[in-house]
Design a protein around this motif. Structure first.
Motif, PDB file in Angstrom:
ATOM      1  N   GLY A   1     -28.003 -48.269 -57.755  1.00 31.56           N
ATOM      2  CA  GLY A   1     -29.077 -47.637 -58.528  1.00 31.56           C
ATOM      3  C   GLY A   1     -30.182 -48.659 -58.699  1.00 31.56           C
ATOM      4  O   GLY A   1     -29.925 -49.864 -58.839  1.00 31.56           O
ATOM      5  N   THR A   2     -31.431 -48.222 -58.620  1.00 29.37           N
ATOM      6  CA  THR A   2     -32.528 -49.178 -58.791  1.00 29.37           C
ATOM      7  C   THR A   2     -33.610 -48.697 -59.752  1.00 29.37           C
ATOM      8  O   THR A   2     -34.397 -49.513 -60.239  1.00 29.37           O
ATOM      9  CB  THR A   2     -33.223 -49.485 -57.447  1.00 29.37           C
ATOM     10  N   SER A   3     -33.656 -47.386 -60.051  1.00 30.31           N
ATOM     11  CA  SER A   3     -34.772 -46.925 -60.885  1.00 30.31           C
ATOM     12  C   SER A   3     -34.719 -47.566 -62.270  1.00 30.31           C
ATOM     13  O   SER A   3     -35.762 -47.846 -62.864  1.00 30.31           O
ATOM     14  CB  SER A   3     -34.785 -45.397 -60.985  1.00 30.31           C
TER      15      SER A   3
ATOM     16  N   SER B   1     -42.460 -41.670 -59.494  1.00 27.04           N
ATOM     17  CA  SER B   1     -41.523 -42.650 -60.033  1.00 27.04           C
ATOM     18  C   SER B   1     -42.265 -43.767 -60.780  1.00 27.04           C
ATOM     19  O   SER B   1     -41.872 -44.161 -61.882  1.00 27.04           O
ATOM     20  CB  SER B   1     -40.668 -43.237 -58.903  1.00 27.04           C
TER      21      SER B   1
ATOM     22  N   LYS C   1     -24.363 -37.689 -59.859  1.00 21.12           N
ATOM     23  CA  LYS C   1     -25.286 -38.280 -60.831  1.00 21.12           C
ATOM     24  C   LYS C   1     -25.314 -37.495 -62.150  1.00 21.12           C
ATOM     25  O   LYS C   1     -25.944 -37.922 -63.119  1.00 21.12           O
ATOM     26  CB  LYS C   1     -26.688 -38.394 -60.226  1.00 21.12           C
TER      27      LYS C   1
ATOM     28  N   TYR D   1     -40.463 -35.118 -56.798  1.00 20.68           N
ATOM     29  CA  TYR D   1     -40.252 -36.536 -57.101  1.00 20.68           C
ATOM     30  C   TYR D   1     -40.525 -37.393 -55.866  1.00 20.68           C
ATOM     31  O   TYR D   1     -39.986 -37.142 -54.795  1.00 20.68           O
ATOM     32  CB  TYR D   1     -38.808 -36.724 -57.559  1.00 20.68           C
TER      33      TYR D   1
ATOM     34  N   ARG E   1     -34.080 -38.980 -60.183  1.00 20.87           N
ATOM     35  CA  ARG E   1     -33.360 -39.505 -59.011  1.00 20.87           C
ATOM     36  C   ARG E   1     -32.983 -38.318 -58.143  1.00 20.87           C
ATOM     37  O   ARG E   1     -33.237 -37.175 -58.519  1.00 20.87           O
ATOM     38  CB  ARG E   1     -32.103 -40.283 -59.438  1.00 20.87           C
TER      39      ARG E   1
ATOM     40  N   LYS F   1     -36.621 -50.744 -62.342  1.00 19.80           N
ATOM     41  CA  LYS F   1     -38.067 -50.558 -62.424  1.00 19.80           C
ATOM     42  C   LYS F   1     -38.468 -50.314 -63.875  1.00 19.80           C
ATOM     43  O   LYS F   1     -39.497 -50.805 -64.341  1.00 19.80           O
ATOM     44  CB  LYS F   1     -38.491 -49.341 -61.591  1.00 19.80           C
TER      45      LYS F   1
ATOM     46  N   TRP G   1     -43.645 -52.442 -58.303  1.00 17.64           N
ATOM     47  CA  TRP G   1     -43.176 -51.509 -59.334  1.00 17.64           C
ATOM     48  C   TRP G   1     -43.727 -51.798 -60.723  1.00 17.64           C
ATOM     49  O   TRP G   1     -43.480 -51.039 -61.658  1.00 17.64           O
ATOM     50  CB  TRP G   1     -41.645 -51.456 -59.357  1.00 17.64           C
TER      51      TRP G   1
HETATM   52  C1  LIG Z   1     -36.434 -45.826 -57.276  1.00 17.59           C
HETATM   53  C2  LIG Z   1     -36.351 -44.507 -56.642  1.00 17.59           C
HETATM   54  C3  LIG Z   1     -35.099 -43.942 -56.366  1.00 17.59           C
HETATM   55  C4  LIG Z   1     -33.806 -44.631 -56.720  1.00 17.59           C
HETATM   56  O1  LIG Z   1     -33.319 -44.159 -57.942  1.00 17.59           O
HETATM   57  P1  LIG Z   1     -31.833 -44.445 -58.416  1.00 17.59           P
HETATM   58  O2  LIG Z   1     -31.923 -44.757 -59.832  1.00 17.59           O
HETATM   59  O3  LIG Z   1     -31.331 -45.590 -57.639  1.00 17.59           O
HETATM   60  O4  LIG Z   1     -31.083 -43.200 -58.161  1.00 17.59           O
HETATM   61  C5  LIG Z   1     -35.059 -42.697 -55.762  1.00 17.59           C
HETATM   62  N1  LIG Z   1     -36.180 -42.039 -55.432  1.00 17.59           N
HETATM   63  C6  LIG Z   1     -37.409 -42.550 -55.685  1.00 17.59           C
HETATM   64  C7  LIG Z   1     -38.615 -41.774 -55.300  1.00 17.59           C
HETATM   65  C8  LIG Z   1     -37.534 -43.794 -56.298  1.00 17.59           C
HETATM   66  O5  LIG Z   1     -38.749 -44.295 -56.528  1.00 17.59           O
END
Ligand SMILES: *Cc1c(COP(=O)(O)O)cnc(C)c1O
Length: 573
Positions: free
Chosen positions: A457-459, A435, A367, A430, A361, A462, A293
């Motif tokens: 949540g992880t974005s 991302s 959300k 998306y 997301r 990143k 990432w």
């Molecule tokens: C990282 C990522 C997510 C996760 O996003 P959240 O913030 O956890 O909602 C979803 N879709 C894609 C394509 C991603 O790269």
């Protein structure tokens, strides 16, 4: 490295997931769950853990998203050539569905770790010669929602098929089946039969991770449907364990038959323990795979400063020592890259000079993608000549509310542009490639979920890694992230210290108001001060020392995978 007898004997962990995002263009993921699975196997391969992955191979994937001129989401099937990427496993196995023997075969995809360690992923498919046409469709698309029948059949193929396939391939030493969410819980049925109905022995082999803090989000099937597809083959003991007021609950089964259970962030652990007070439930906070990432410009900076940051992410703790000008240049490169891509992909042209907020997301209702438009004229006045927004995300084809949100963003964007000259862009389709560009190219990463709905949540992790501060409701990982380092970003609205009052704390009035106040009085003024802003960026980067899947998978290894009798693993201390 080769998959021979000794490789198979050394492999002790099977990771089972409905989605694994191994590559942006391989449509085996729809959102966060799949991206997390992909990052998990990447880190497991880097750390040379003896893991094998199981997922399905969706012949038409999730879907390609585009918008019509009114801002409505439209969907197209994706065509992709998995034949060139994968190797076919020779012998199919069979899974009994209703009265039929359905042939299930697999494609093998190899994840190669940093040192060359191989982690095979087997993607199961019913598109096999000898199956009737309707059977071939079973693994057609991810989260196929045409009927509950499709869904339960896919989960049978994943759980039962997964266990059977590993056995037929000669993986005879699997000591841990890690179910990543309840979709794979039918693996327990297969193991129950293999272990002659010994519940305790099944339990010794299972590890279960829940990802959903909302009861309605847990997979459930009507008993009649279970009886229809399993006939008399569903053991009554298992039925009882999965029973949820007459329905078959995949999470109940996962919880009941596992030796270790966990949620995916600290708060999510608390919520899960409240939902299932009868079980011991731990938490392991999610992460992201840093080398995957990290944008190129930041990779260069990190490698120069800390040559082995990839294997030792802890080093990023000292991000404050990075050079200001390096950070500035790297970020500008990412921002220009995003904006020039954006200019080629939509009619509304963003401006390099303005503070750019990103939100991307899945468009699940909780959300609250449209929270910031709650008082739209107030937003317009604050943002005029200062701030612009870029959005992306897919709504599930059956989720009308999510689709309405997408349309609302288009409409709000038109209003804001006509009245205040403020630009709002919604990007199509998306995926992980987009991302990568968004999380590194915007200036601030935005998240506005209903509290206690965002398991982790992880974005935002990143974004932090790429020097982009977060501006988010205090939920999921950000509750921990902001506590670890309050200089890494800003919060929207109250924290979790008043758990008795979730209704009020999720008020759109309160949260939107908090958003406008912090935006106007803190974020915009901070941005105007270059040194102060870069200081914030460095603090954001420092969070990556913790919020990464190397740290996460080590925790899984120690707490959930590594049995006392086993020898220790190389990179797990
Ligand atoms: C990282 C990522 C997510 C996760 O996003 P959240 O913030 O956890 O909602 C979803 N879709 C894609 C394509 C991603 O790269």
């Amino acid at each position: 490295m080769e998959i021979n007898e000794s490789f198979k004997n050394d492999t002790t962990v099977a990771y089972i997931s409905m989605e694994i995002g191994v590559d942006s263009n391989i449509p085996t993921y729809s959102g966060g769950l799949g991206v997390l699975s992909g990052d998990t196997v990447r880190s497991a391969a880097d750390l040379e853990l003896p893991v094998v992955g199981i997922c399905l191979c969706y012949s038409s994937g999730y879907f390609y998203q585009f918008f019509n001129e009114f801002g409505d989401q439209k969907e197209r099937e994706i065509e992709w050539n998995f034949f060139y990427e994968f190797e076919r496993v020779p012998e199919p196995i069979t899974v009994k569905i209703e009265d039929k023997d359905v042939k299930v075969s697999a494609w093998q995809y190899n994840v190669i770790g940093q040192s060359g360690h191989l982690l095979p992923i087997y993607l199961l498919t019913t598109d096999v010669e000898g199956n009737e046409d309707w059977m071939k469709q079973m693994t057609g698309s991810l989260y196929d929602s045409t009927s509950k029948w499709n869904r339960i059949v896919q989960e049978m193929i994943l759980g039962i098929g997964g266990v059977k396939l590993l056995k037929s391939l000669g993986y005879n030493n699997i000591q841990t089946y890690h179910l990543n969410e309840g979709h794979g819980s039918f693996a327990m049925v297969e193991l129950y039969n293999m272990l002659n109905g010994d519940i305790e022995k099944v339990k010794e082999k299972m590890v279960f991770t829940t990802h959903t803090p909302v009861p309605a989000g847990h997979d459930r099937f009507k008993q009649e449907l279970v009886d229809k597809v399993f006939k008399k083959r569903m053991p009554s003991k298992i039925k009882k364990l999965a029973d949820d007021n007459g329905e078959f609950n995949m999470t109940y089964l996962g919880m009941a038959l596992s030796r270790y259970r966990n949620g995916v962030a600290k708060k999510h652990g608390d919520i899960s323990r409240k939902m299932f007070p009868q079980y011991e439930i731990d938490h392991i906070t999610n992460g992201v795979h840093l080398p995957f990432w990290c944008s190129k410009p930041f990779r260069k900076i990190f490698s120069r400063k800390w040559p082995n940051w990839r294997s030792n992410p802890q080093l990023l703790e000292n991000a404050i020592e990075l050079d200001d000008l390096d950070i500035f240049d790297a970020h500008i490169e990412n921002k220009f890259n995003l904006i020039s891509y954006q200019k080629g992909h939509s009619w509304n042209l963003l401006d390099e000079e303005l503070i750019t907020f990103g939100f991307a997301r899945r468009f699940a209702t909780y959300k609250r993608a449209v929270l910031i438009f709650h008082e739209i004229d107030r937003l317009g006045k604050i943002c005029k000549n200062a701030v612009q927004f870029i959005f992306a995300g897919k709504a599930h084809p059956k989720d009308q509310m999510g689709k309405d949100y997408i349309k609302e963003i288009h409409e709000a964007g038109e209003y804001l542009y006509n009245n205040y000259g403020v630009k709002v862009v919604m990007m199509e389709n998306y995926n992980m490639d987009l991302s990568h560009m968004l999380v590194s190219g915007v200036d601030v990463w935005l998240n506005t979920p209903d509290r206690y709905r965002e398991a982790s949540g992880t974005s935002g992790m990143k974004a932090a890694l790429n020097g982009v501060p977060n501006f988010s409701v205090q939920d999921g990982w950000w509750l921990e992230g902001y506590k670890r380092n309050p200089l890494a970003g800003w919060v929207i609205g109250p924290d979790d210290s008043n758990p008795d009052d979730p209704g009020v704390s999720n008020s759109w009035d309160i949260d939107a108001n908090a958003f406008y106040e912090v935006l106007e009085n803190q974020i915009i003024p901070t941005y105007m001060n270059h040194d102060e802003w870069i200081f914030r960026q460095k603090n954001a980067i420092s969070l990556a020392a913790y919020f990464n899947t190397h740290r996460m998978i080590r925790e899984y290894a120690k707490k959930a995978y590594l049995l006392k009798k086993q020898t220790r693993w190389k990179y797990i201390s």
